[in-house]
Write a protein that holds these residues in place. Structure first.
Motif, PDB file in Angstrom:
ATOM      1  N   GLU A 131       6.434  23.023  -7.054  1.00  0.00           N
ATOM      2  CA  GLU A 131       5.115  23.290  -7.212  1.00  0.00           C
ATOM      3  C   GLU A 131       4.210  22.080  -7.223  1.00  0.00           C
ATOM      4  N   GLY A 132       4.772  20.900  -7.424  1.00  0.00           N
ATOM      5  CA  GLY A 132       3.969  19.624  -7.362  1.00  0.00           C
ATOM      6  C   GLY A 132       4.969  18.764  -6.707  1.00  0.00           C
ATOM      7  N   THR A 133       4.418  17.541  -6.675  1.00  0.00           N
ATOM      8  CA  THR A 133       4.906  16.334  -5.975  1.00  0.00           C
ATOM      9  C   THR A 133       4.853  15.068  -6.901  1.00  0.00           C
ATOM     10  N   LEU A 134       6.010  14.569  -6.969  1.00  0.00           N
ATOM     11  CA  LEU A 134       6.123  13.338  -7.845  1.00  0.00           C
ATOM     12  C   LEU A 134       5.823  12.050  -7.115  1.00  0.00           C
ATOM     13  N   GLY A 135       4.995  11.154  -7.724  1.00  0.00           N
ATOM     14  CA  GLY A 135       4.838  10.006  -6.903  1.00  0.00           C
ATOM     15  C   GLY A 135       4.982   8.653  -7.966  1.00  0.00           C
ATOM     16  N   ILE A 136       5.676   7.937  -7.294  1.00  0.00           N
ATOM     17  CA  ILE A 136       6.092   6.547  -7.928  1.00  0.00           C
ATOM     18  C   ILE A 136       5.163   5.512  -7.313  1.00  0.00           C
ATOM     19  N   ILE A 137       4.535   4.623  -8.271  1.00  0.00           N
ATOM     20  CA  ILE A 137       3.718   3.414  -7.716  1.00  0.00           C
ATOM     21  C   ILE A 137       4.808   2.360  -7.541  1.00  0.00           C
ATOM     22  N   THR A 138       5.063   1.601  -6.417  1.00  0.00           N
ATOM     23  CA  THR A 138       6.043   0.419  -6.518  1.00  0.00           C
ATOM     24  C   THR A 138       5.410  -0.736  -6.300  1.00  0.00           C
ATOM     25  N   GLU A 139       4.304  -0.932  -6.241  1.00  0.00           N
ATOM     26  CA  GLU A 139       3.363  -2.251  -5.820  1.00  0.00           C
ATOM     27  C   GLU A 139       1.933  -2.104  -6.139  1.00  0.00           C
ATOM     28  N   VAL A 140       1.421  -2.979  -6.676  1.00  0.00           N
ATOM     29  CA  VAL A 140      -0.055  -2.951  -7.023  1.00  0.00           C
ATOM     30  C   VAL A 140      -0.649  -4.318  -6.506  1.00  0.00           C
ATOM     31  N   ALA A 141      -1.660  -4.382  -5.793  1.00  0.00           N
ATOM     32  CA  ALA A 141      -2.459  -5.455  -5.458  1.00  0.00           C
ATOM     33  C   ALA A 141      -4.005  -5.577  -6.079  1.00  0.00           C
ATOM     34  N   ILE A 142      -4.381  -6.612  -6.854  1.00  0.00           N
ATOM     35  CA  ILE A 142      -5.376  -7.029  -7.396  1.00  0.00           C
ATOM     36  C   ILE A 142      -6.230  -7.924  -6.609  1.00  0.00           C
ATOM     37  N   ALA A 143      -7.294  -7.800  -6.307  1.00  0.00           N
ATOM     38  CA  ALA A 143      -8.380  -8.816  -5.787  1.00  0.00           C
ATOM     39  C   ALA A 143      -9.372  -9.330  -6.641  1.00  0.00           C
ATOM     40  N   CYS A 144      -9.099 -10.556  -7.156  1.00  0.00           N
ATOM     41  CA  CYS A 144      -9.648 -11.110  -7.948  1.00  0.00           C
ATOM     42  C   CYS A 144     -10.699 -11.990  -7.436  1.00  0.00           C
ATOM     43  N   PRO A 145     -12.209 -12.074  -7.887  1.00  0.00           N
ATOM     44  CA  PRO A 145     -13.050 -13.191  -7.182  1.00  0.00           C
ATOM     45  C   PRO A 145     -12.743 -14.343  -7.898  1.00  0.00           C
ATOM     46  N   THR A 146     -12.916 -15.700  -7.005  1.00  0.00           N
ATOM     47  CA  THR A 146     -12.788 -16.881  -7.362  1.00  0.00           C
ATOM     48  C   THR A 146     -13.781 -17.272  -8.510  1.00  0.00           C
ATOM     49  N   LEU A 147     -13.538 -18.150  -9.209  1.00  0.00           N
ATOM     50  CA  LEU A 147     -14.566 -18.799 -10.045  1.00  0.00           C
ATOM     51  C   LEU A 147     -15.451 -19.348  -9.463  1.00  0.00           C
ATOM     52  N   PRO A 148     -16.908 -19.276  -9.937  1.00  0.00           N
ATOM     53  CA  PRO A 148     -17.956 -19.973  -9.257  1.00  0.00           C
ATOM     54  C   PRO A 148     -17.948 -21.417  -9.071  1.00  0.00           C
ATOM     55  N   ALA A 149     -18.251 -22.122  -8.066  1.00  0.00           N
ATOM     56  CA  ALA A 149     -18.425 -23.532  -8.256  1.00  0.00           C
ATOM     57  C   ALA A 149     -19.352 -24.121  -9.284  1.00  0.00           C
ATOM     58  N   SER A 150     -20.261 -23.440  -9.294  1.00  0.00           N
ATOM     59  CA  SER A 150     -21.506 -24.054 -10.229  1.00  0.00           C
ATOM     60  C   SER A 150     -22.026 -22.975 -10.956  1.00  0.00           C
ATOM     61  N   LYS A 151     -22.158 -23.437 -12.283  1.00  0.00           N
ATOM     62  CA  LYS A 151     -22.929 -22.642 -13.249  1.00  0.00           C
ATOM     63  C   LYS A 151     -23.870 -23.424 -14.354  1.00  0.00           C
ATOM     64  N   ASN A 152     -25.066 -22.772 -14.417  1.00  0.00           N
ATOM     65  CA  ASN A 152     -26.112 -23.146 -15.102  1.00  0.00           C
ATOM     66  C   ASN A 152     -26.537 -22.311 -16.346  1.00  0.00           C
ATOM     67  N   VAL A 153     -27.100 -22.783 -17.484  1.00  0.00           N
ATOM     68  CA  VAL A 153     -27.267 -21.729 -18.364  1.00  0.00           C
ATOM     69  C   VAL A 153     -28.448 -22.489 -19.166  1.00  0.00           C
ATOM     70  N   ALA A 154     -29.553 -21.742 -19.274  1.00  0.00           N
ATOM     71  CA  ALA A 154     -30.816 -22.133 -19.921  1.00  0.00           C
ATOM     72  C   ALA A 154     -31.186 -21.272 -21.167  1.00  0.00           C
ATOM     73  N   LEU A 155     -31.454 -21.734 -22.181  1.00  0.00           N
ATOM     74  CA  LEU A 155     -32.190 -21.250 -23.290  1.00  0.00           C
ATOM     75  C   LEU A 155     -33.533 -21.414 -23.395  1.00  0.00           C
TER      76      LEU A 155
END
Length: 140
Positions: free
Chosen positions: A1-25
């Motif tokens: 009646e159904g299909t069984l699936g197995i995940i064998t690999e995962v790829a995650i794309a993460c953005p790089t950290l910003p080169a510049s950051k400024n914070v003002a209050l």
């Protein structure tokens, strides 16, 4: 009646950290000033604007309670901003706005933030404020 699936690999794309950051209050005297700053930030900081947070005096006082080193430069700046903001000539209580930018070109991003803050101060949309000078100040 159904299909069984197995995940064998995962790829995650993460953005790089910003080169510049400024914070003002920033200290604003009214909600109208906050709206003006928000509109200006959207127009002038567009692609590098990453966050804006609004706080009232009670919130900032609560934050100050949890700063462990009350003699640190950050604690002194916070105390000065709270004192300056609360002595406002306006009837309303001061509002504190945190503006954060992130980008890939430090010189360009810092220049944009500096000109943005200068315009706000000259137009009197902000009453006071400070720009974090290094990553330690940004984290506190």
């Amino acid at each position: 009646e159904g299909t069984l699936g197995i995940i064998t690999e995962v790829a995650i794309a993460c953005p790089t950290l910003p080169a510049s950051k400024n914070v003002a209050l920033l200290v604003c005297n009214s909600y109208q000033d906050v709206l003006s700053v928000l509109q200006s930030a959207k127009e002038e900081l567009a692609e590098i604007l990453s966050a804006m947070e609004l706080m009232d005096l009670q919130t900032l006082m609560l934050v100050r309670e949890f700063i462990t080193d009350v003699n640190s430069g950050e604690a002194q700046l916070l105390k000065q901003m709270m004192t300056t903001g609360s002595n406002s000539t306006q009837q309303s209580k001061p509002l504190y706005l945190l503006v954060e930018t992130q980008g890939s070109n430090s010189q360009h991003d810092t220049s944009k933030m500096d000109s943005f803050l200068t315009r706000l101060y000259e137009s009197e949309a902000i009453h006071n404020g400070f720009l974090a000078q290094d990553s330690k100040q940004m984290m506190s």
